[in-house]
Design a protein around this motif. Structure first.
Motif, short mmCIF file in Angstrom:
data_model
loop_
_atom_site.label_atom_id
_atom_site.label_comp_id
_atom_site.label_asym_id
_atom_site.label_seq_id
_atom_site.Cartn_x
_atom_site.Cartn_y
_atom_site.Cartn_z
N GLN A 252 51.15 40.35 41.18
CA GLN A 252 50.40 39.36 40.40
C GLN A 252 49.16 40.01 39.78
O GLN A 252 48.53 40.88 40.36
CB GLN A 252 49.97 38.22 41.32
N TRP A 253 48.82 39.55 38.59
CA TRP A 253 47.53 39.86 37.97
C TRP A 253 46.97 38.55 37.42
O TRP A 253 47.54 37.49 37.68
CB TRP A 253 47.70 40.94 36.89
N SER A 315 43.03 42.94 35.71
CA SER A 315 43.79 43.20 34.49
C SER A 315 45.24 43.50 34.86
O SER A 315 45.55 43.87 36.00
CB SER A 315 43.20 44.39 33.74
N GLN A 316 46.13 43.38 33.87
CA GLN A 316 47.53 43.69 34.12
C GLN A 316 47.68 45.15 34.50
O GLN A 316 46.98 46.02 34.00
CB GLN A 316 48.38 43.38 32.89
N THR A 329 40.04 46.08 34.90
CA THR A 329 39.34 45.81 36.15
C THR A 329 40.30 45.31 37.21
O THR A 329 41.30 44.65 36.89
CB THR A 329 38.22 44.78 35.94
N ILE A 330 39.99 45.61 38.45
CA ILE A 330 40.74 45.04 39.58
C ILE A 330 39.95 43.94 40.28
O ILE A 330 40.52 43.05 40.89
CB ILE A 330 41.14 46.15 40.59
N ASP A 394 44.27 52.88 42.50
CA ASP A 394 44.66 54.01 41.66
C ASP A 394 44.95 53.58 40.23
O ASP A 394 44.89 54.40 39.31
CB ASP A 394 45.91 54.69 42.24
N GLY A 395 45.30 52.33 40.02
CA GLY A 395 45.55 51.84 38.67
C GLY A 395 44.31 51.34 37.97
O GLY A 395 44.39 50.88 36.82
N TYR A 396 43.16 51.46 38.63
CA TYR A 396 41.90 50.93 38.12
C TYR A 396 40.78 51.91 38.44
O TYR A 396 39.83 51.59 39.15
CB TYR A 396 41.63 49.55 38.71
#
Length: 542
Positions: A252-253, A315-316, A329-330, A394-396
């Protein structure tokens, strides 16, 4: 001086001038953990978010046969609640009546205040002359109290179809915990057979289809709360809980989820609203402004616990160098500001962070771009290397760098992240470009899943197989800040907090598919006050 605790009072502080109080090494008397309740209170009792003067209490009433979870049926009724100083309820210190009905799925949430600080209480709910099982809870010590020790059970990722909740039973039976921290994925949204125990459904979910509507989510929550081991742990100690993705839908985002298809499953906003309503009805969690569940709890001068929400504002998910984009952003800006300010200004020794997804880097297949210099940019390598899982921090990268840089700039020490989500066990040092590899900014302890599939389950191999061991070795060799990881075990963690150190011990189940499964200690790691470097520990005393 140090006060000695009686068996009834884990968190008692005798007064502002009493000096220090020990918080462990005692066994709670009376009020045996609840078993699955029959009759009107079929879903047990729970407490959560303890404050120095109060606590949140929860139950669910089934007043008539038709008033089943998710049915929207049944009468409006009053439910009596009592809080007592003893397990026999001879000294009732607070009492009241809460009304409930179909609009809240007959759940009951009571905020009780005016209680004594650092005190153990028992509570129960009544209806038509009958009583629920009794629960045991505790208020927190005063904000400025000197506390010697705090002991937490730490759990994440409990998939009904993948096994039984023996991990909860083992924690409930310990008798030495002050509270339980649940880091998300309390339940799963999938339909039966979509995510089970390596291809085997140990016990089928209800409803059998993937949950989408308010009724669906209510039924799924109700199913989980029929589990006797889950009921026992809820009844034994207060919980502090946050959500991750599966309380709504996988990955989910803020505007959607990987496991949601608007064309066939309707608007995501409708599903999100249904999931959140059911969650807030069925869980003992306090809610802030605009429905926010990120919040902070204090346990004397020893520890402050900041619980994060890393789904509502993020964010996605992205890939490649997009993970470095500072516009993504996370946490969301407001939560990030709240987190940074809380860490930097806290007067508690330990700043604990309930962190649903891993914050430590996991570099795979390439060195970080900041080590490669211009070559990294030419090759299109993300700042922290090729990420294994961009659903994590890691994605942010920009948010992680912002937080770590702020912690370093303000001289904030003794930050410990408590993490779930990835079904495996890790002891990490949090490093970024600004820290370098040898000067971590914080420590991170990651607990395994209670039941959800991990590496050997996905591989269809037994625990401890050579491929899992090889994978763990490769992760450590390419990520020296990962001091330890184990990829196969299911279970739980126990965190002991003292002035001198935070120590996490990992316990793994012998067999998640057996309700009576034993557990064993597998590892212990600690971080000392004033340092973010981890130390390996031996087994705790039996």
């Amino acid at each position: 001086m140090t006060n000695t605790l009686d068996r009834r009072t884990l968190l008692r502080v005798a007064g502002a001038s009493a000096g220090t109080a020990a918080l462990a090494g005692v066994t709670l008397a009376g009020g045996a953990p609840a078993h699955a309740a029959d009759g009107a209170f079929q879903h047990g009792v729970a407490s959560g978010d303890p404050l120095p003067d109060g606590v949140l209490l929860w139950t669910r009433l089934t007043p008539t046969a038709e008033a089943q979870p998710g049915s929207g049926l049944g009468p409006e009724v009053g439910v009596t609640w009592q809080v007592a100083a003893d397990p026999d309820f001879t000294t009732v210190v607070a009492v009241g009546t809460q009304h409930t009905g179909p609009a809240s799925d007959h759940t009951v949430k009571v905020v009780v205040d005016g209680l004594a600080q650092a005190t153990t209480y028992w509570y129960r709910f009544g209806h038509n002359g009958g009583w629920s099982p009794a629960g045991r809870t505790m208020t927190a010590p005063p904000v400025e109290a000197e506390i010697d020790r705090l002991r937490l059970g730490v759990v994440s990722c409990a998939n009904w179809e993948a096994g039984f909740f023996a991990a909860y039973r083992h924690l409930a039976e310990r008798g030495d915990l002050n509270l339980v921290v649940h880091l998300g994925d309390y339940l799963y949204e999938y339909g039966s057979g979509e995510f089970d125990a390596g291809g085997t459904v140990v016990r089928p979910v209800r409803p059998a289809h993937e949950v989408l509507t308010l009724a669906d989510y209510r039924i799924r929550h109700a199913l989980y709360k029929t589990d006797p081991d889950l009921q026992a742990l809820h009844a034994a100690v207060p919980w502090v809980i946050t959500w991750d993705d599966h309380e709504v839908a996988n990955d989910q985002w803020s505007g959607g989820a990987e496991n949601h298809t608007p064309g066939t499953e309707g608007p995501f906003a409708d599903r999100l609203a249904a999931a959140r309503q059911a969650y807030l009805e069925w869980m003992p969690v306090r809610v802030g402004v605009n429905g926010a569940i990120y919040r902070r709890l204090r346990f004397g001068r020893l520890a402050e616990l900041s619980m994060l929400d890393l789904r509502t504002y993020r964010s996605q998910q992205a890939s490649g160098t997009a993970v470095d984009d500072p516009g993504r952003t996370i946490t969301g800006d407001t939560q990030m500001s709240w987190l940074k300010a809380g860490l930097a200004t806290s007067s508690a020794r330990w700043k604990l962070v309930g962190n649903p997804v891993m914050i430590a880097r996991v570099d795979v297949g390439a060195l970080p771009a900041w080590l490669l210099g211009p070559l990294g940019a030419l090759l299109g390598i993300p700042q922290n290397g090729a990420a294994l899982n961009t659903d994590q921090w890691d994605g942010y990268n920009a948010d992680r760098n912002e937080l770590v840089d702020y912690v370093r700039a303000t001289g904030t020490r003794d930050v410990v992240f408590l993490t779930g989500d990835i079904h495996t066990s890790w002891a990490n040092e949090v490093t970024t470009r600004s820290t370098g590899p040898n000067n971590p900014a914080a420590a991170e302890f990651v607990v395994p899943s209670v039941t959800s599939d991990n590496v050997n389950d996905f591989l269809g191999l037994p625990a401890g197989n050579a491929l899992s061991a090889l994978g763990a070795g490769l992760l450590r060799s390419t990520n020296p800040h990962v001091r330890w990881t184990e990829l196969d075990g299911h279970g739980y963690g126990v965190l002991e907090v003292t002035r001198e150190r935070c120590r996490m011990d990992w316990y793994h189940l012998a067999d998640r598919t057996r309700a009576a499964s034993t557990s064993r200690w597998v590892a212990g790691w600690s971080v000392g006050a004033g340092s973010a470097k981890l130390r390996k520990e031996g087994a705790p005393p039996a």
